[in-house]
Design a protein around this motif. Structure first.
Motif, PDB file in Angstrom:
ATOM      1  N   ARG A  67       0.834  -1.193   0.000  1.00 34.21           N
ATOM      2  CA  ARG A  67       0.000   0.000   0.000  1.00 34.21           C
ATOM      3  C   ARG A  67       0.872   1.247   0.000  1.00 34.21           C
ATOM      4  O   ARG A  67       1.866   1.337   0.709  1.00 34.21           O
ATOM      5  N   ARG A  68       0.478   2.228  -0.817  1.00 32.57           N
ATOM      6  CA  ARG A  68       1.250   3.468  -0.880  1.00 32.57           C
ATOM      7  C   ARG A  68       1.120   4.237   0.434  1.00 32.57           C
ATOM      8  O   ARG A  68       0.033   4.338   0.992  1.00 32.57           O
ATOM      9  N   PRO A  69       2.237   4.809   0.926  1.00 25.58           N
ATOM     10  CA  PRO A  69       2.148   5.597   2.157  1.00 25.58           C
ATOM     11  C   PRO A  69       1.349   6.873   1.927  1.00 25.58           C
ATOM     12  O   PRO A  69       1.365   7.435   0.831  1.00 25.58           O
ATOM     13  N   GLU A  70       0.622   7.288   2.947  1.00 26.06           N
ATOM     14  CA  GLU A  70      -0.108   8.539   2.849  1.00 26.06           C
ATOM     15  C   GLU A  70       0.894   9.692   2.740  1.00 26.06           C
ATOM     16  O   GLU A  70       1.909   9.714   3.425  1.00 26.06           O
ATOM     17  N   PRO A  71       0.625  10.658   1.843  1.00 27.78           N
ATOM     18  CA  PRO A  71       1.539  11.795   1.726  1.00 27.78           C
ATOM     19  C   PRO A  71       1.579  12.587   3.024  1.00 27.78           C
ATOM     20  O   PRO A  71       0.542  12.801   3.662  1.00 27.78           O
ATOM     21  N   LEU A  72       2.760  13.006   3.414  1.00 25.58           N
ATOM     22  CA  LEU A  72       2.928  13.730   4.669  1.00 25.58           C
ATOM     23  C   LEU A  72       2.905  15.220   4.396  1.00 25.58           C
ATOM     24  O   LEU A  72       3.461  15.692   3.411  1.00 25.58           O
ATOM     25  N   ALA A  73       2.238  15.962   5.246  1.00 23.15           N
ATOM     26  CA  ALA A  73       2.235  17.418   5.165  1.00 23.15           C
ATOM     27  C   ALA A  73       2.731  17.961   6.488  1.00 23.15           C
ATOM     28  O   ALA A  73       2.699  17.278   7.517  1.00 23.15           O
ATOM     29  N   ALA A  74       3.194  19.197   6.454  1.00 26.10           N
ATOM     30  CA  ALA A  74       3.679  19.820   7.687  1.00 26.10           C
ATOM     31  C   ALA A  74       2.526  19.944   8.675  1.00 26.10           C
ATOM     32  O   ALA A  74       1.426  20.357   8.305  1.00 26.10           O
ATOM     33  N   PRO A  75       2.735  19.588   9.938  1.00 23.03           N
ATOM     34  CA  PRO A  75       1.668  19.709  10.936  1.00 23.03           C
ATOM     35  C   PRO A  75       1.221  21.161  11.087  1.00 23.03           C
ATOM     36  O   PRO A  75       2.015  22.095  10.939  1.00 23.03           O
ATOM     37  N   GLU A  76      -0.050  21.347  11.385  1.00 21.75           N
ATOM     38  CA  GLU A  76      -0.561  22.698  11.582  1.00 21.75           C
ATOM     39  C   GLU A  76       0.152  23.349  12.769  1.00 21.75           C
ATOM     40  O   GLU A  76       0.323  22.743  13.831  1.00 21.75           O
ATOM     41  N   GLY A  77       0.599  24.575  12.567  1.00 23.63           N
ATOM     42  CA  GLY A  77       1.302  25.290  13.622  1.00 23.63           C
ATOM     43  C   GLY A  77       2.737  24.863  13.816  1.00 23.63           C
ATOM     44  O   GLY A  77       3.358  25.231  14.817  1.00 23.63           O
ATOM     45  N   ALA A  78       3.269  24.077  12.881  1.00 26.31           N
ATOM     46  CA  ALA A  78       4.646  23.606  13.013  1.00 26.31           C
ATOM     47  C   ALA A  78       5.618  24.782  12.932  1.00 26.31           C
ATOM     48  O   ALA A  78       5.353  25.784  12.272  1.00 26.31           O
ATOM     49  N   PRO A  79       6.756  24.678  13.600  1.00 24.97           N
ATOM     50  CA  PRO A  79       7.753  25.753  13.524  1.00 24.97           C
ATOM     51  C   PRO A  79       8.320  25.888  12.117  1.00 24.97           C
ATOM     52  O   PRO A  79       8.230  24.967  11.304  1.00 24.97           O
ATOM     53  N   ALA A  80       8.896  27.032  11.857  1.00 27.72           N
ATOM     54  CA  ALA A  80       9.523  27.273  10.560  1.00 27.72           C
ATOM     55  C   ALA A  80      10.840  26.521  10.463  1.00 27.72           C
ATOM     56  O   ALA A  80      11.530  26.317  11.460  1.00 27.72           O
ATOM     57  N   LEU A  81      11.163  26.095   9.266  1.00 32.34           N
ATOM     58  CA  LEU A  81      12.514  25.606   8.978  1.00 32.34           C
ATOM     59  C   LEU A  81      13.312  26.817   8.509  1.00 32.34           C
ATOM     60  O   LEU A  81      12.967  27.442   7.491  1.00 32.34           O
ATOM     61  N   VAL A  82      14.340  27.154   9.235  1.00 29.67           N
ATOM     62  CA  VAL A  82      15.189  28.288   8.855  1.00 29.67           C
ATOM     63  C   VAL A  82      16.542  27.746   8.414  1.00 29.67           C
ATOM     64  O   VAL A  82      17.283  27.171   9.216  1.00 29.67           O
ATOM     65  N   LEU A  83      16.839  27.921   7.142  1.00 28.35           N
ATOM     66  CA  LEU A  83      18.117  27.490   6.586  1.00 28.35           C
ATOM     67  C   LEU A  83      19.154  28.559   6.903  1.00 28.35           C
ATOM     68  O   LEU A  83      19.048  29.699   6.442  1.00 28.35           O
ATOM     69  N   ALA A  84      20.155  28.199   7.705  1.00 30.02           N
ATOM     70  CA  ALA A  84      21.190  29.141   8.119  1.00 30.02           C
ATOM     71  C   ALA A  84      22.342  29.088   7.132  1.00 30.02           C
ATOM     72  O   ALA A  84      23.040  28.080   7.029  1.00 30.02           O
ATOM     73  N   VAL A  85      22.538  30.182   6.412  1.00 29.82           N
ATOM     74  CA  VAL A  85      23.510  30.218   5.315  1.00 29.82           C
ATOM     75  C   VAL A  85      24.768  30.957   5.758  1.00 29.82           C
ATOM     76  O   VAL A  85      24.705  32.146   6.091  1.00 29.82           O
ATOM     77  N   PRO A  86      25.924  30.281   5.762  1.00 29.64           N
ATOM     78  CA  PRO A  86      27.173  30.946   6.142  1.00 29.64           C
ATOM     79  C   PRO A  86      27.766  31.703   4.956  1.00 29.64           C
ATOM     80  O   PRO A  86      27.272  31.618   3.828  1.00 29.64           O
ATOM     81  N   GLY A  87      28.845  32.416   5.227  1.00 26.63           N
ATOM     82  CA  GLY A  87      29.575  33.074   4.145  1.00 26.63           C
ATOM     83  C   GLY A  87      29.009  34.432   3.780  1.00 26.63           C
ATOM     84  O   GLY A  87      27.981  34.870   4.289  1.00 26.63           O
ATOM     85  N   THR A  88      29.708  35.092   2.860  1.00 29.32           N
ATOM     86  CA  THR A  88      29.297  36.416   2.402  1.00 29.32           C
ATOM     87  C   THR A  88      28.101  36.294   1.476  1.00 29.32           C
ATOM     88  O   THR A  88      28.173  35.597   0.467  1.00 29.32           O
ATOM     89  N   PRO A  89      26.980  36.950   1.794  1.00 29.32           N
ATOM     90  CA  PRO A  89      25.793  36.814   0.943  1.00 29.32           C
ATOM     91  C   PRO A  89      26.012  37.434  -0.436  1.00 29.32           C
ATOM     92  O   PRO A  89      26.791  38.376  -0.600  1.00 29.32           O
ATOM     93  N   GLY A  90      25.315  36.912  -1.408  1.00 30.17           N
ATOM     94  CA  GLY A  90      25.362  37.409  -2.774  1.00 30.17           C
ATOM     95  C   GLY A  90      24.258  36.768  -3.578  1.00 30.17           C
ATOM     96  O   GLY A  90      23.534  35.895  -3.087  1.00 30.17           O
ATOM     97  N   THR A  91      24.124  37.179  -4.829  1.00 31.03           N
ATOM     98  CA  THR A  91      23.030  36.661  -5.654  1.00 31.03           C
ATOM     99  C   THR A  91      23.171  35.154  -5.884  1.00 31.03           C
ATOM    100  O   THR A  91      22.176  34.424  -5.878  1.00 31.03           O
ATOM    101  N   ALA A  92      24.406  34.678  -6.085  1.00 31.72           N
ATOM    102  CA  ALA A  92      24.604  33.247  -6.308  1.00 31.72           C
ATOM    103  C   ALA A  92      24.250  32.448  -5.063  1.00 31.72           C
ATOM    104  O   ALA A  92      23.610  31.394  -5.144  1.00 31.72           O
ATOM    105  N   THR A  93      24.664  32.964  -3.902  1.00 25.27           N
ATOM    106  CA  THR A  93      24.343  32.286  -2.644  1.00 25.27           C
ATOM    107  C   THR A  93      22.840  32.256  -2.410  1.00 25.27           C
ATOM    108  O   THR A  93      22.276  31.238  -1.989  1.00 25.27           O
ATOM    109  N   ARG A  94      22.179  33.370  -2.677  1.00 23.74           N
ATOM    110  CA  ARG A  94      20.725  33.421  -2.491  1.00 23.74           C
ATOM    111  C   ARG A  94      20.020  32.442  -3.420  1.00 23.74           C
ATOM    112  O   ARG A  94      19.091  31.737  -3.003  1.00 23.74           O
ATOM    113  N   SER A  95      20.472  32.384  -4.659  1.00 21.97           N
ATOM    114  CA  SER A  95      19.865  31.449  -5.619  1.00 21.97           C
ATOM    115  C   SER A  95      20.021  30.009  -5.139  1.00 21.97           C
ATOM    116  O   SER A  95      19.082  29.203  -5.218  1.00 21.97           O
ATOM    117  N   LEU A  96      21.208  29.674  -4.651  1.00 19.55           N
ATOM    118  CA  LEU A  96      21.462  28.323  -4.136  1.00 19.55           C
ATOM    119  C   LEU A  96      20.537  28.026  -2.954  1.00 19.55           C
ATOM    120  O   LEU A  96      19.888  26.969  -2.911  1.00 19.55           O
TER     121      LEU A  96
END
Length: 307
Positions: free
Chosen positions: A25-54
């Motif tokens: 049986r196919r697994p039920e698709p998972l969705a983020a729980p209601e009220g779940a915390p944000a995932l914050v991607l912490a990006v090191p290094g000097t910011p720039g357009t290439a870094t933002r795109s990545l």
């Protein structure tokens, strides 16, 4: 023609597909729980357009794997304008979470008061870097937001897959060992270049063993930020019989200046592949760190065999 009770006689009737029973049986698709915390991607290094795109591509992959995910990007060296700092992003995530709860109460919705962290911070790092991780922890503390900081993304088999793909894209490794596809420039020894000192080299070595199994060539880790480390490992590989070396950055990209990779390749006297960048596995691993922190279990990411 159809009647009020259904299709006219003789016309095919579309029935709902029965749910498949048992272990197939196919697994039920998972969705983020209601009220779940944000995932914050912490990006090191000097910011720039290439870094933002990545970074945007990485969070896009994470969102596609978990519908409803609130994924954001915070820069360790952000300017709070074009490139928002990690502290500002965490503050906004917490404020917006509280505001949603208060709006729900105002319109009479029986909402549950948010519990637990307001955000889960995932470092955009393949391996441990003590200096960067100390700065990340300090940034989280300075934000005064209840946030959880996860481990870095590696070591992991998916990172070995990503390294293999980057080497094959540069013509430095066979893309399909099973077919013995010949690449004239394929390396017979790989230098896995990391940053973060001895701890990072040890962690890279674990992924290096997985990469060596994929390529059937020796792989040794070295530190880009330790003088002489790259040259020493290159000499060890050559003395053990490897003649055609390649340097594979065990890096996602923003955490180091690109010129350092070029310098290291020159020091080792060999070509280099590109950093891991926004390879799909990076987004999947970032999401895996988030879901593990929350105790939810999406379907595990499976590595794709190299072709």
């Amino acid at each position: 023609m159809s009647s009020p009770t259904g299709p006219a006689s003789g016309l095919p009737v579309r029935m709902p597909r029965p749910r498949q029973p048992g272990r197939h049986r196919r697994p039920e698709p998972l969705a983020a729980p209601e009220g779940a915390p944000a995932l914050v991607l912490a990006v090191p290094g000097t910011p720039g357009t290439a870094t933002r795109s990545l970074a945007e591509e990485v969070v896009s992959i994470a969102r596609s794997e978990l519908p409803g995910l609130d994924a954001r990007i915070g820069y360790l060296d952000g300017d709070d304008n074009e490139y928002p700092s990690l502290q500002i992003v965490l503050t906004h995530a917490a404020e917006e979470r509280t505001a949603r709860y208060e709006r729900a109460l105002a319109v009479g919705v029986d909402a549950k008061e948010p519990e637990g962290p307001a955000a889960v911070v995932v470092p955009l790092l393949a391996g441990p870097d003590g200096a960067l991780l100390r700065r990340l922890r300090q940034a989280v503390m300075d934000s005064r937001v209840a946030a959880e900081l996860t481990d870095v993304l590696g070591p992991h088999p998916l990172l070995a897959e990503a390294l293999h793909v980057r080497l094959s894209e540069a013509g430095l490794a066979r893309a399909d060992r099973a077919r013995l596809f010949t690449v004239a420039t394929a390396a017979d020894g790989i230098i896995l270049a990391s940053v973060g000192g001895d701890e990072a080299v040890q962690a890279a070595g674990i992924t290096g063993m997985l990469l060596a199994a994929r390529l059937a060539v020796p792989v040794m880790a070295a530190a880009l930020d330790q003088e002489g480390s790259i040259a020493s490992v290159a000499e060890q590989l050559r003395s053990s019989g490897s003649q055609q070396l390649a340097l594979a950055p065990y890096l996602i990209g923003p955490e180091i200046e690109p010129a350092l990779i070029e310098e290291a390749a020159g020091e080792a006297g060999c070509p280099a592949s590109e950093p891991l960048g926004p390879y799909p596995a990076i987004g999947k691993l970032a999401l895996a760190k988030y879901t593990t922190a929350l105790g939810i279990t999406p379907q595990p990411a499976q590595g794709t065999p190299a072709r």
